[in-house]
Scaffold this motif. Structure first.
Motif, short mmCIF file in Angstrom:
data_model
loop_
_atom_site.label_atom_id
_atom_site.label_comp_id
_atom_site.label_asym_id
_atom_site.label_seq_id
_atom_site.Cartn_x
_atom_site.Cartn_y
_atom_site.Cartn_z
N THR A 9 0.90 -1.22 0.18
CA THR A 9 -0.09 0.00 0.15
C THR A 9 0.86 1.15 0.04
N GLU A 66 0.82 5.69 -0.27
CA GLU A 66 0.03 7.01 -0.06
C GLU A 66 0.89 8.12 -0.88
N THR A 114 1.29 11.70 -1.38
CA THR A 114 0.80 13.00 -0.77
C THR A 114 0.74 14.26 -1.50
N ARG A 124 -9.42 8.07 -1.57
CA ARG A 124 -8.81 9.43 -1.04
C ARG A 124 -8.39 9.08 0.73
N GLN A 125 -6.92 9.45 0.90
CA GLN A 125 -6.52 9.48 2.17
C GLN A 125 -6.31 10.79 2.81
N ASN A 183 -4.86 13.33 -0.27
CA ASN A 183 -3.78 12.38 -0.71
C ASN A 183 -4.44 11.06 -1.40
N GLU A 238 -4.42 7.12 -2.02
CA GLU A 238 -3.91 5.85 -1.62
C GLU A 238 -4.15 4.62 -2.60
N ASN A 282 -4.08 0.52 -2.91
CA ASN A 282 -3.98 -0.76 -2.07
C ASN A 282 -3.50 -1.96 -3.23
#
Length: 154
Positions: free
Chosen positions: A45, A47, A49, A97-98, A102, A104, A106
């Motif tokens: 995973t 992320e 940014t 969305r994270q 951000n 993400e 997976n």
């Protein structure tokens, strides 16, 4: 019409309206920042940014994540406001969305490697846009199943 002591007087009222054209106030320039390189292992995973700096109000900002491809950029994620996000096909499922801005990813696959752009755009009369890109490198190898010799004993 006004009647005064047997005289008829007509009163004309002239209303003068002055319209002053006020030019719209230009939003301040947008500065968008991403990492330049991000590495992830196959199946992991990651992320990506994105931060931005502007004096424009958050409700006047839209954020887009795109994947850069030879045939043109593909829209992955759209963040129209603080509480809403839309993941576009074919990225639904593993992409989301994270946090505030951000992206993400997976269960990373080799095809996820490449260049991703975070684009920040203002809404309204004067539209400004700025973006920054991050290169995603996926570590790992895949061997086509046709090349595996299942007859070898370990």
């Amino acid at each position: 019409m006004i009647v005064l002591n047997k005289f008829v007087c007509y009163v004309t009222v002239l209303v003068l309206t002055v319209i002053q054209k006020i030019p719209p106030v230009a939003p301040q320039a947008i500065s968008v920042i991403t990492e330049t390189l991000k590495t992830v292992n196959l199946g992991g995973t990651v992320e990506l940014t994105c931060t931005y700096d502007t004096t424009t109000r958050r409700e006047d900002i839209r954020i887009y994540w795109l994947k850069v491809k030879a045939q043109g950029d593909e829209l992955i994620l759209e963040i129209p406001d603080e509480s809403t996000s839309v993941v576009h096909d074919p990225y639904k499922g593993r992409f989301k969305r994270q946090g505030d801005n951000n992206l993400e990813i997976n269960d990373v696959v080799l095809a996820d490697a490449g260049l991703y752009k975070c684009n920040v755009t203002t809404k309204g009369v004067i539209i400004q846009s700025s973006s920054s890109a991050v290169e995603l490198v996926v570590n790992g190898t895949c061997i086509p199943w046709q090349m595996i010799n299942f007859n070898n004993k370990i």
